[in-house]
Design an enzyme around this catalytic site. Structure first.
Site, PDB file in Angstrom:
ATOM      1  CB  CYS A   1       8.582  -0.663  -2.462  1.00 43.81           C
ATOM      2  SG  CYS A   1       8.954  -0.067  -0.795  1.00 43.81           S
TER       3      CYS A   1
ATOM      4  N   GLY B   1      -5.198   4.646   1.635  1.00 41.93           N
ATOM      5  CA  GLY B   1      -6.519   4.910   2.190  1.00 41.93           C
ATOM      6  C   GLY B   1      -7.406   5.691   1.250  1.00 41.93           C
TER       7      GLY B   1
ATOM      8  N   GLY C   1      -6.302   0.466  -3.460  1.00 43.87           N
ATOM      9  CA  GLY C   1      -6.150   1.904  -3.239  1.00 43.87           C
ATOM     10  C   GLY C   1      -7.406   2.613  -2.793  1.00 43.87           C
ATOM     11  N   GLY C   2      -7.712   2.570  -1.506  1.00 45.47           N
ATOM     12  CA  GLY C   2      -8.834   3.328  -0.979  1.00 45.47           C
ATOM     13  C   GLY C   2     -10.110   2.532  -0.807  1.00 45.47           C
TER      14      GLY C   2
ATOM     15  CB  THR D   1       1.293   3.914  -0.562  1.00 41.22           C
ATOM     16  OG1 THR D   1       2.623   3.355  -0.626  1.00 41.22           O
ATOM     17  CG2 THR D   1       0.460   3.117   0.417  1.00 41.22           C
TER      18      THR D   1
ATOM     19  CG  ASN E   1       3.680   2.826   4.753  1.00 38.29           C
ATOM     20  OD1 ASN E   1       4.741   2.231   4.550  1.00 38.29           O
ATOM     21  ND2 ASN E   1       2.726   2.928   3.814  1.00 38.29           N
TER      22      ASN E   1
ATOM     23  CB  CYS F   1      -3.626  -2.092   2.849  1.00 36.82           C
ATOM     24  SG  CYS F   1      -2.352  -1.776   4.097  1.00 36.82           S
TER      25      CYS F   1
ATOM     26  CE  LYS G   1       6.264  -5.281   6.232  1.00 35.35           C
ATOM     27  NZ  LYS G   1       5.891  -4.174   5.346  1.00 35.35           N
TER      28      LYS G   1
ATOM     29  CB  SER H   1       2.021  -6.958  -0.175  1.00 32.25           C
ATOM     30  OG  SER H   1       3.327  -7.027   0.345  1.00 32.25           O
TER      31      SER H   1
ATOM     32  CE  LYS I   1       1.114  -3.217  -4.217  1.00 35.92           C
ATOM     33  NZ  LYS I   1       1.182  -3.621  -2.768  1.00 35.92           N
TER      34      LYS I   1
END
Length: 363
Positions: free
Chosen positions: A154, A248, A275-276, A219, A88, A297, A46, A22, A191
């Site tokens: 989030c 990332g 995650g990565g 993130t 972000n 992502c 999203k 997402s 999540k």
């Protein structure tokens, strides 16, 4: 032995275990249709909500790169660098629910064999917000979503009853799941924020309240770098910045730790690993720690010329997984999923130079 990229995860049949997370790669019907066309096994939309959303008046995402020469980590474009992370401060979808619903219907009708997971988020401030969760859930499922992912992770929310703010509260987690599971009968993924001191307890509450899976890791809350010469952040608006999310490769090892924590606490439960993941090696590590589904992502967004959906990436992931299965005579990822669990032990269980060590305790 025949190998199989198909996976069954939370009762859903995925043509392969690779899913776009997402994020911007799943922000529109156009991108999702393209993602399915090029081979992704599923997408998580999203996040769709009902509250007002308006993004910052400037860049929403930047990409950090690392080098052996100064500056070692920077968003500055320069030769001989490799990906380090994304950062972000983008909010959830600004497309309203009534525009999403026909899009979801068209996506599922066009690709009935691909898994469409609707990410939704509302607040926790009383029965009105529970009604919002129920409305989002029923609307998305009726439009064709095969599962829902509840966004309790989030890191960008001002409202204290939304996103990562609520993932430490087991009673809120239970109340939201009770509201959602009372109106829909599809797998529910939760999540949770990785930035929680009670992640295992939060996962326990979610599973007990009917969650089919935990999705980890979103993130990590973070701040962008400031340039010492200009005294400006690498991303800002009018000189100001706020907490954003780091993703990332930079979060890979922390994400694996959290997936391992949940998997070892609940070895019979499902986990969607995030995650990565940049290639098969990273995906493999999530699988051996217990994940049965892989979300991607940053690597997709960074792929030049793909429109941010990882056209080459998904082919590479599928090819490398297929090759690995064949070379090792594995029929599916289930042959090696979770094999790392028993090798993660307390610090004192790792062999020492002598037999006298007592784990730090005095005899």
């Amino acid at each position: 032995m025949p190998t199989e990229l198909h996976t069954n995860f939370t009762g859903l049949d995925f043509v392969n275990p690779f899913v776009l997370a997402s994020a911007p790669p799943t922000e529109s019907k156009r991108k999702i249709l393209k993602a399915f066309e090029v081979g992704w096994g599923g997408v998580v939309t999203k996040t769709i909500g009902l509250h007002p959303v308006e993004n910052v008046a400037g860049p929403k995402t930047i990409y950090q790169r690392t080098s052996e020469t100064k500056p070692y980590v920077s968003r500055m474009k320069r030769p001989d660098t490799v990906s380090h992370s994304s950062w972000n401060w983008e909010l959830i979808s600004d497309q309203p629910l009534d525009l999403w619903l026909p899009d979801l219907e068209e996506i599922k009708t066009t690709y009935p064999d691909r898994m469409l997971i609707g990410s939704i988020m509302a607040g926790a401030g009383g029965e009105e917000e529970m009604d919002n969760w129920r409305k989002l859930a029923t609307s998305c499922v009726n439009a064709g979503c095969d599962a829902l992912e509840l966004n309790m992770s989030c890191p960008h929310m001002d409202r204290k009853d939304m996103g990562a703010h609520i993932a430490n509260d087991e009673e809120i987690i239970k109340s939201i799941l009770k509201a959602v599971t009372s109106v829909v009968d599809v797998p529910i993924w939760v999540k949770l924020t990785p930035s929680s001191s009670s992640l295992v307890e939060g996962a326990a509450a979610a599973y007990a309240a009917g969650a089919s899976s935990i999705s980890l890791c979103n993130t990590f809350p973070s701040l962008p770098l400031m340039d010492p010469e200009t005294m400006k952040f690498e991303v800002e608006v009018d000189g100001l910045v706020t907490s954003g999310g780091l993703g990332g490769l930079a979060i890979l090892h922390q994400s694996l730790q959290r997936v391992s924590d949940i998997s070892r606490a609940f070895p019979d439960k499902s986990i969607s690993g995030i995650g990565g993941i940049r290639g098969f090696r990273e995906a493999f590590n999530f699988i051996v720690h217990g994940a049965g589904n892989l979300q991607v992502c940053t690597a997709a967004m960074e792929e030049k010329g793909s429109g941010g959906i990882g056209v080459k990436l998904i082919q590479e992931l599928k090819d490398d997984l297929s090759d690995y299965l064949q070379r090792n005579n594995y029929s599916s990822i289930e042959a090696f999923r979770g094999v790392a669990r028993e090798r993660i032990v307390e610090h004192s269980k790792v062999r020492r130079k002598s037999d006298a060590y007592t784990g730090g305790y005095a005899k």
